[in-house]
Design a protein around this motif. Structure first.
Motif, PDB file in Angstrom:
ATOM      1  N   GLY A   1       0.834  -1.197   0.000  1.00  0.00           N
ATOM      2  CA  GLY A   1       0.000   0.000   0.000  1.00  0.00           C
ATOM      3  C   GLY A   1       0.872   1.250   0.000  1.00  0.00           C
ATOM      4  O   GLY A   1       1.994   1.241  -0.492  1.00  0.00           O
ATOM      5  N   GLY A   2       0.356   2.330   0.581  1.00  0.00           N
ATOM      6  CA  GLY A   2       1.137   3.559   0.659  1.00  0.00           C
ATOM      7  C   GLY A   2       0.544   4.663  -0.177  1.00  0.00           C
ATOM      8  O   GLY A   2      -0.658   4.671  -0.491  1.00  0.00           O
ATOM      9  N   THR A   3       1.382   5.617  -0.562  1.00  0.00           N
ATOM     10  CA  THR A   3       0.937   6.762  -1.362  1.00  0.00           C
ATOM     11  C   THR A   3       1.892   7.012  -2.519  1.00  0.00           C
ATOM     12  O   THR A   3       3.076   6.659  -2.456  1.00  0.00           O
ATOM     13  CB  THR A   3       0.851   8.050  -0.519  1.00  0.00           C
ATOM     14  N   THR A   4       1.355   7.623  -3.555  1.00  0.00           N
ATOM     15  CA  THR A   4       2.172   8.159  -4.642  1.00  0.00           C
ATOM     16  C   THR A   4       1.870   9.640  -4.777  1.00  0.00           C
ATOM     17  O   THR A   4       0.791  10.107  -4.403  1.00  0.00           O
ATOM     18  CB  THR A   4       1.891   7.444  -5.975  1.00  0.00           C
ATOM     19  N   THR A   5       2.828  10.375  -5.301  1.00  0.00           N
ATOM     20  CA  THR A   5       2.681  11.814  -5.518  1.00  0.00           C
ATOM     21  C   THR A   5       2.860  12.113  -7.001  1.00  0.00           C
ATOM     22  O   THR A   5       3.786  11.588  -7.640  1.00  0.00           O
ATOM     23  CB  THR A   5       3.717  12.593  -4.694  1.00  0.00           C
ATOM     24  N   LEU A   6       1.964  12.937  -7.530  1.00  0.00           N
ATOM     25  CA  LEU A   6       2.068  13.402  -8.904  1.00  0.00           C
ATOM     26  C   LEU A   6       2.254  14.910  -8.891  1.00  0.00           C
ATOM     27  O   LEU A   6       1.610  15.619  -8.106  1.00  0.00           O
ATOM     28  CB  LEU A   6       0.808  13.081  -9.717  1.00  0.00           C
TER      29      LEU A   6
ATOM     30  N   PHE B   1       5.838   9.618  -8.395  1.00  0.00           N
ATOM     31  CA  PHE B   1       6.780   8.788  -7.655  1.00  0.00           C
ATOM     32  C   PHE B   1       6.118   8.252  -6.390  1.00  0.00           C
ATOM     33  O   PHE B   1       5.116   8.794  -5.899  1.00  0.00           O
ATOM     34  CB  PHE B   1       8.034   9.590  -7.285  1.00  0.00           C
ATOM     35  N   LEU B   2       6.677   7.170  -5.886  1.00  0.00           N
ATOM     36  CA  LEU B   2       6.237   6.606  -4.618  1.00  0.00           C
ATOM     37  C   LEU B   2       6.640   7.564  -3.498  1.00  0.00           C
ATOM     38  O   LEU B   2       7.790   7.999  -3.431  1.00  0.00           O
ATOM     39  CB  LEU B   2       6.892   5.236  -4.411  1.00  0.00           C
TER      40      LEU B   2
ATOM     41  N   ALA C   1       3.738  17.331   1.345  1.00  0.00           N
ATOM     42  CA  ALA C   1       3.323  17.701  -0.013  1.00  0.00           C
ATOM     43  C   ALA C   1       4.487  18.413  -0.677  1.00  0.00           C
ATOM     44  O   ALA C   1       4.619  19.642  -0.616  1.00  0.00           O
ATOM     45  CB  ALA C   1       2.087  18.598   0.021  1.00  0.00           C
ATOM     46  N   THR C   2       5.325  17.633  -1.314  1.00  0.00           N
ATOM     47  CA  THR C   2       6.525  18.187  -1.920  1.00  0.00           C
ATOM     48  C   THR C   2       6.687  17.664  -3.338  1.00  0.00           C
ATOM     49  O   THR C   2       6.289  16.528  -3.641  1.00  0.00           O
ATOM     50  CB  THR C   2       7.776  17.825  -1.088  1.00  0.00           C
TER      51      THR C   2
END
Length: 481
Positions: free
Chosen positions: A155-160, A173-174, A219-220
């Protein structure tokens, strides 16, 4: 995931360098939009019937020749991320995209943080590809649960990072690795995303660590992984969503269980959650151990009647027995039927209970904090909780899922198999004056739509088709309505 409302903030949070003042201003602006959106929903439900007049929205839905998403004339979508494709860090886009939030990025871009609701039974569609062949690309100390190298939590998060002017993804990216069943969460005024594990999974021969926590993701736009540090002071249970009061930094949390509690977390230091704090649960004053679902055998809760509350400090919150809610109820805490989405607006916290209501079609509650919230003085001026909506006769919002409010005040509701018998899932709109209209329809599959939210500049709606692993960006003549 079959919740009533699972909130994803559309709000435009500030860059860290701009400071809290701008962040608070954005929050107040969005709070006004939320007031409009929920006033519209309350109006349409009070009418006892759902009408979709031709002029209420953006016109009829046009069948998509690519059989993905039907939209009104003039609107278009782009698939900006697809399960399994290679990301900028060389890893694979994970499956089951769920809750999301949009933040202000550098040079006018949008930073989109996306949850992935993948658990131990999901054996594919993780970030490390088939057989975890890409696992060596991620430093072990950046993966919360390495699974002994054989079964890392996927699981986890990805950022676009998305350019709304050029309509393209600059990078993805993860951003959090090694967690399970990241369903919902919420943004903070200090420019982070709190992602929640909707589970209570204990370490065993294949799982290295316990699960059921909240994690914080900055949030980067920098392509980096967040430190995989569970915020254990926020408790271990089936976390769903959070909302932050920007005035106090107090965090409110829902629990996705039939007999869940409503929690608040008072941090030792505002905005620095790793330093711990106090976890408490809501008690309705003079009505200890209140069951709030309005179902057979339970007390009757009337709409729009504020009830004074107090908060009970909980102990042994990192329990291995998954009994925190039972112990809380035993000492007087109120019980809510599957607490789901939660959002801050109009100086209060709205939260939804999926299975609440006489007909189990859900409830929406509003908690109004005390002017002295989190201090001893709140005993004299307590906060209040009230049943805001109970749409027992409004089938159009049955089994609704993610929800957001556009900057101009329209409410958008994702259905989750809400249309009985035909497995068609739509994205419905509600105007501030209470007109209901269809905005989008999943023409690809029976999967739910999830994570709906808007870019900070209001130009782009983001939404996931969860089961198919797609994230879409929708643009068009928003102002024409």
């Amino acid at each position: 995931m079959h919740e009533f409302f699972d909130f994803c903030w559309p709000t435009a949070w500030t860059k860290p360098s701009l400071g809290m003042t701008l962040s608070r201003r954005h929050l107040l602006q969005r709070g006004a939009a939320f007031s409009l959106g929920f006033a519209g929903l309350r109006h349409v439900l009070a009418a006892g019937r759902i009408e979709t007049p031709a002029d209420s929205g953006y016109g009829p839905l046009v069948p998509d020749p690519n059989k993905t998403l039907d939209l009104p004339q003039g609107f278009t979508y782009r698939v900006i991320s697809r399960r399994g494709e290679t990301m900028s860090d060389g890893l694979a886009v994970p499956g089951q995209p769920d809750g999301m939030a949009a933040f202000i990025g550098p040079a006018g871009t949008t930073i989109l943080i996306r949850n992935h609701e993948l658990g131990p039974t999901h054996t594919k569609h993780g970030p490390w590809g088939v057989g975890h062949s890409l696992l060596s690309r991620t430093p072990r100390d950046k993966i919360y649960d390495y699974g002994k190298g054989r079964s890392p939590a996927i699981g986890g998060t990805t950022t676009l990072v998305y350019d709304t002017k050029e309509h393209r993804v600059q990078k993805q990216f993860l951003s959090l690795a090694g967690t399970y069943l990241n369903c919902a969460g919420g943004p903070t005024p200090w420019n982070t995303w709190l992602t929640c594990e909707e589970c209570h999974i204990s370490a065993d021969k294949d799982i290295e660590k316990d699960h059921g926590y909240v994690f914080e993701v900055p949030a980067t736009a920098a392509m980096e992984l967040a430190p995989p540090v569970p915020l254990k002071a926020m408790g271990r249970f089936y976390h769903e969503a959070v909302a932050v009061d920007p005035r106090t930094g107090i965090i409110y949390l829902t629990e996705d269980r039939e007999d869940g509690l409503l929690y608040r977390f008072i941090p030792n230091r505002r905005g620095v959650l790793r330093e711990g704090g106090s976890l408490q649960a809501l008690v309705v004053r003079d009505r200890p151990s209140l069951i709030t679902n309005n179902q057979s055998g339970a007390p009757t809760i009337h709409r729009s009647v504020p009830m004074a509350v107090e908060w009970k400090t909980l102990t042994e919150i990192d329990t291995p027995d998954n009994d925190l809610r039972h112990r809380g109820f035993a000492v007087g805490c109120a019980r809510f039927a599957r607490g789901e989405g939660m959002w801050w607006g109009d100086n209060c916290t709205f939260f939804a209970t999926t299975d609440g209501g006489a007909n189990q079609r859900g409830q929406i509650w509003r908690y109004t904090p005390s002017a002295d919230e989190g201090t001893p003085a709140e005993e004299q001026r307590p906060g209040t909780v009230e049943l805001y909506l109970e749409p027992n006769d409004a089938s159009a919002v049955e089994n609704a899922d993610n929800i957001t409010v556009a900057p101009w005040g329209d409410l958008f509701i994702c259905e989750d198999e809400a249309v009985a018998g035909d497995d068609v899932n739509r994205l419905m709109g509600v105007t501030p004056d209470g007109r209901f209209y269809p905005f989008a329809r999943n023409s690809m599959s029976a999967s739910e739509l999830a994570g709906v939210c808007f870019s900070p500049d209001g130009s782009t709606m983001f939404v996931n088709i969860q089961g198919n692993g797609l994230t879409l960006a929708v643009t068009g003549p928003w102002k024409s309505r």
